[in-house]
Design a protein around this motif. Structure first.
Motif, PDB file in Angstrom:
ATOM      1  N   THR A 274     -19.312 -29.153   3.619  1.00  0.00           N
ATOM      2  CA  THR A 274     -18.464 -28.957   4.785  1.00  0.00           C
ATOM      3  C   THR A 274     -17.881 -30.306   5.161  1.00  0.00           C
ATOM      4  N   GLY A 275     -16.972 -30.301   6.117  1.00  0.00           N
ATOM      5  CA  GLY A 275     -16.410 -31.572   6.557  1.00  0.00           C
ATOM      6  C   GLY A 275     -17.472 -32.526   7.055  1.00  0.00           C
ATOM      7  N   ASN A 276     -18.535 -31.989   7.640  1.00  0.00           N
ATOM      8  CA  ASN A 276     -19.593 -32.826   8.194  1.00  0.00           C
ATOM      9  C   ASN A 276     -20.609 -33.265   7.153  1.00  0.00           C
ATOM     10  N   SER A 277     -20.828 -32.432   6.128  1.00  0.00           N
ATOM     11  CA  SER A 277     -21.893 -32.732   5.161  1.00  0.00           C
ATOM     12  C   SER A 277     -21.422 -33.492   3.935  1.00  0.00           C
ATOM     13  N   TYR A 278     -20.128 -33.496   3.680  1.00  0.00           N
ATOM     14  CA  TYR A 278     -19.598 -34.039   2.433  1.00  0.00           C
ATOM     15  C   TYR A 278     -20.079 -35.455   2.148  1.00  0.00           C
ATOM     16  N   TRP A 279     -19.943 -36.342   3.111  1.00  0.00           N
ATOM     17  CA  TRP A 279     -20.305 -37.740   2.890  1.00  0.00           C
ATOM     18  C   TRP A 279     -21.809 -37.889   2.652  1.00  0.00           C
ATOM     19  N   ASP A 280     -22.607 -37.183   3.425  1.00  0.00           N
ATOM     20  CA  ASP A 280     -24.059 -37.237   3.225  1.00  0.00           C
ATOM     21  C   ASP A 280     -24.445 -36.716   1.850  1.00  0.00           C
ATOM     22  N   ASN A 281     -23.750 -35.669   1.399  1.00  0.00           N
ATOM     23  CA  ASN A 281     -24.022 -35.136   0.063  1.00  0.00           C
ATOM     24  C   ASN A 281     -23.806 -36.194  -1.010  1.00  0.00           C
ATOM     25  N   LEU A 282     -22.734 -36.974  -0.860  1.00  0.00           N
ATOM     26  CA  LEU A 282     -22.449 -38.017  -1.846  1.00  0.00           C
ATOM     27  C   LEU A 282     -23.461 -39.157  -1.750  1.00  0.00           C
ATOM     28  N   LEU A 283     -23.775 -39.565  -0.534  1.00  0.00           N
ATOM     29  CA  LEU A 283     -24.742 -40.654  -0.365  1.00  0.00           C
ATOM     30  C   LEU A 283     -26.121 -40.264  -0.892  1.00  0.00           C
ATOM     31  N   ASN A 284     -26.461 -38.987  -0.770  1.00  0.00           N
ATOM     32  CA  ASN A 284     -27.758 -38.497  -1.234  1.00  0.00           C
ATOM     33  C   ASN A 284     -27.755 -38.166  -2.725  1.00  0.00           C
ATOM     34  N   GLU A 285     -26.638 -38.454  -3.388  1.00  0.00           N
ATOM     35  CA  GLU A 285     -26.497 -38.263  -4.837  1.00  0.00           C
ATOM     36  C   GLU A 285     -26.789 -36.823  -5.241  1.00  0.00           C
ATOM     37  N   GLU A 286     -26.244 -35.892  -4.472  1.00  0.00           N
ATOM     38  CA  GLU A 286     -26.493 -34.479  -4.726  1.00  0.00           C
ATOM     39  C   GLU A 286     -25.582 -33.921  -5.820  1.00  0.00           C
ATOM     40  N   HIS A 287     -26.160 -33.029  -6.599  1.00  0.00           N
ATOM     41  CA  HIS A 287     -25.427 -32.303  -7.627  1.00  0.00           C
ATOM     42  C   HIS A 287     -24.962 -31.000  -7.000  1.00  0.00           C
ATOM     43  N   LEU A 288     -23.654 -30.852  -6.778  1.00  0.00           N
ATOM     44  CA  LEU A 288     -23.111 -29.754  -5.982  1.00  0.00           C
ATOM     45  C   LEU A 288     -22.563 -28.615  -6.830  1.00  0.00           C
ATOM     46  N   ILE A 289     -22.852 -28.634  -8.109  1.00  0.00           N
ATOM     47  CA  ILE A 289     -22.371 -27.605  -9.016  1.00  0.00           C
ATOM     48  C   ILE A 289     -23.382 -26.460  -9.089  1.00  0.00           C
ATOM     49  N   THR A 290     -22.898 -25.247  -8.924  1.00  0.00           N
ATOM     50  CA  THR A 290     -23.745 -24.052  -9.041  1.00  0.00           C
ATOM     51  C   THR A 290     -23.089 -23.101 -10.059  1.00  0.00           C
ATOM     52  N   GLU A 291     -22.597 -21.968  -9.582  1.00  0.00           N
ATOM     53  CA  GLU A 291     -21.886 -21.022 -10.434  1.00  0.00           C
ATOM     54  C   GLU A 291     -20.746 -20.399  -9.639  1.00  0.00           C
ATOM     55  N   VAL A 292     -19.869 -19.729 -10.356  1.00  0.00           N
ATOM     56  CA  VAL A 292     -18.791 -18.995  -9.695  1.00  0.00           C
ATOM     57  C   VAL A 292     -19.391 -18.041  -8.666  1.00  0.00           C
ATOM     58  N   GLU A 293     -18.792 -17.976  -7.493  1.00  0.00           N
ATOM     59  CA  GLU A 293     -19.281 -17.118  -6.405  1.00  0.00           C
ATOM     60  C   GLU A 293     -19.429 -15.675  -6.901  1.00  0.00           C
ATOM     61  N   ALA A 294     -20.547 -15.055  -6.551  1.00  0.00           N
ATOM     62  CA  ALA A 294     -20.962 -13.784  -7.155  1.00  0.00           C
ATOM     63  C   ALA A 294     -19.936 -12.671  -7.035  1.00  0.00           C
ATOM     64  N   GLY A 295     -19.143 -12.646  -5.976  1.00  0.00           N
ATOM     65  CA  GLY A 295     -18.231 -11.529  -5.765  1.00  0.00           C
ATOM     66  C   GLY A 295     -16.906 -11.614  -6.494  1.00  0.00           C
ATOM     67  N   ARG A 296     -16.666 -12.673  -7.269  1.00  0.00           N
ATOM     68  CA  ARG A 296     -15.346 -12.844  -7.878  1.00  0.00           C
ATOM     69  C   ARG A 296     -15.097 -11.875  -9.043  1.00  0.00           C
ATOM     70  N   TRP A 297     -16.071 -11.718  -9.947  1.00  0.00           N
ATOM     71  CA  TRP A 297     -15.959 -10.774 -11.056  1.00  0.00           C
ATOM     72  C   TRP A 297     -17.339 -10.567 -11.674  1.00  0.00           C
ATOM     73  N   SER A 298     -17.434  -9.618 -12.599  1.00  0.00           N
ATOM     74  CA  SER A 298     -18.696  -9.327 -13.268  1.00  0.00           C
ATOM     75  C   SER A 298     -18.958 -10.371 -14.352  1.00  0.00           C
ATOM     76  N   LYS A 299     -19.913 -11.243 -14.106  1.00  0.00           N
ATOM     77  CA  LYS A 299     -20.208 -12.272 -15.098  1.00  0.00           C
ATOM     78  C   LYS A 299     -20.771 -11.677 -16.380  1.00  0.00           C
ATOM     79  N   GLU A 300     -21.554 -10.617 -16.239  1.00  0.00           N
ATOM     80  CA  GLU A 300     -22.162  -9.997 -17.420  1.00  0.00           C
ATOM     81  C   GLU A 300     -21.106  -9.517 -18.409  1.00  0.00           C
ATOM     82  N   ALA A 301     -19.969  -9.084 -17.902  1.00  0.00           N
ATOM     83  CA  ALA A 301     -18.924  -8.547 -18.769  1.00  0.00           C
ATOM     84  C   ALA A 301     -18.164  -9.628 -19.524  1.00  0.00           C
ATOM     85  N   PHE A 302     -18.173 -10.851 -19.005  1.00  0.00           N
ATOM     86  CA  PHE A 302     -17.337 -11.897 -19.588  1.00  0.00           C
ATOM     87  C   PHE A 302     -18.122 -13.124 -20.061  1.00  0.00           C
TER      88      PHE A 302
END
Length: 382
Positions: free
Chosen positions: A18-46
């Motif tokens: 978020t606008g408030n958490s972004y800088w802290d996330n970087l300073l804390n060396e966080e890995h912000l990668i997850t997966e495509v948001e579940a509601g976008r399409w059927s991952k099992e199919a593709f």
């Protein structure tokens, strides 16, 4: 004195921040990668581990901004039926523009009828691909809702802005080329202020499939920027808008100034060893020219936010270009610090420049540079 451009405010949507958490996330060396948001399409199919399996991608690892279905259509004077046919990229750009103006302390009504320009980097047509899967659902609002030019024009329409309004697609550099064009328009006197930025969302598996077939995506799900283990990039989504204004006019008007753009430049690589392979020579030349025109010596640079995607081809070329243009003109006691926010949140493609610039602005504000994470062994020189 040479004219300059001031950045007065900005707004952004970036993966798992978020606008408030972004800088802290970087300073804390966080890995912000997850997966495509579940509601976008059927991952099992593709999804399939074999990249040669037809119609599939071997990964859906991504930097996601989550649910993008919510939108206050009435606030922007848009009918709910029309909003449903609008690419969510257009909806988010409307929200970001309003938020950026608020952040700059500008009441949107005060710029109605002005020569404020709008410059948007955008490349994805994912939402139109979804509609193409169900042609019976198409009505008259689909054309304007899914045309790249309207992504910029809708902002000008909603805010009643009379300056140039354009969508720019130069692939991964789209948002920064849009930013450059906005600056040039202000410097030329065509505008006194502008909204500039970019957007990229994952709304269809098409993009993952084509980049998977090209072996561009990391199977590990991490942008190992500048690291020997880099095996490709991670697709991420998000966007941002920056409020720009003539520097002298901003001073005279008492506007809050976050940063000053000393100069900007754009070129292309020409013909080299492959259409998608960058050119070290062209990149180095652009850096030299841009810093020279800005009047900034290599020894004066404190930090450089690089493109740095985590690819075995692109990263060594980029770092060599930086070294040739800037690094070798510094003393050995003062090496040039470089980094890439993609190590935290992945590659936003058309909007990637937004993420890098937001990080750079935070670095200026807090006088700190977050670590580029995931580097264990740097790539060997070519």
């Amino acid at each position: 004195m040479t004219k300059r451009v001031a950045i007065l405010g900005y707004s952004h949507r970036l993966p798992n921040s978020t606008g408030n958490s972004y800088w802290d996330n970087l300073l804390n060396e966080e890995h912000l990668i997850t997966e495509v948001e579940a509601g976008r399409w059927s991952k099992e199919a593709f999804l399939h581990a074999n990249k040669n399996h037809a119609g599939t991608s071997y990964t859906f690892k991504a930097g996601s901004i989550g649910d993008i279905s919510g939108f206050d259509a009435g606030f922007f004077g848009i009918a709910p039926r029309e909003a449903a046919q609008m690419d969510p990229q257009q909806r988010i750009l409307l929200e970001l523009s309003w938020e950026a103006l608020e952040n700059a302390g500008i009441k949107p009504s005060t710029i109605r009828g002005s020569q404020c320009g709008v410059y948007i980097g955008i490349a994805s047509a994912d939402y139109s691909y979804r509609l193409a899967d169900d042609l019976a659902a198409i009505d008259s609002a689909v054309a304007t809702g899914n045309t790249a030019s309207i992504a910029a024009n809708r902002l000008s329409y909603a805010l009643d802005l009379r300056g140039p309004s354009m969508a720019i697609d130069t692939a991964c550099s789209s948002s920064m080329v849009a930013f450059h064009q906005a600056c040039q328009s202000i410097l030329s006197g065509e505008n006194t202020q502008a909204l500039a930025g970019g957007i990229s969302l994952h709304l269809h598996p098409y993009g993952f499939i084509i980049f998977s077939k090209a072996s561009m995506l990391s199977k590990k799900g991490h942008c190992n920027v500048f690291d020997e283990a880099g095996d490709g990039y991670v697709r991420s989504e998000g966007g941002g808008i920056f409020v720009l204004k003539d520097y002298d006019l901003a001073l005279a008007d008492g506007d809050p100034i976050i940063a000053v753009v000393a100069h900007s430049g754009v070129n292309t690589d020409g013909k080299k060893n492959g259409l998608t392979v960058p050119s070290c020579t062209a990149q180095a030349e652009l850096l030299k020219q841009t810093y020279a025109k800005a009047g900034i010596a290599a020894s004066e640079i404190d930090y450089l936010e690089a493109h740095g995607t985590g690819t075995a081809v692109g990263d060594p070329i980029e770092t060599r270009a930086i070294g040739l243009a800037l690094g070798q003109h510094r003393s050995s006691e003062s090496p040039l610090l470089i980094g890439s926010v993609k190590s935290n949140l992945g590659h936003l493609e058309a909007a990637s420049g937004v993420a890098g610039l937001v990080k750079a602005l935070h670095c200026l504000q807090y006088r700190m540079v977050p670590a580029t994470i995931g580097i264990k062994k740097t790539q060997s020189k070519n």
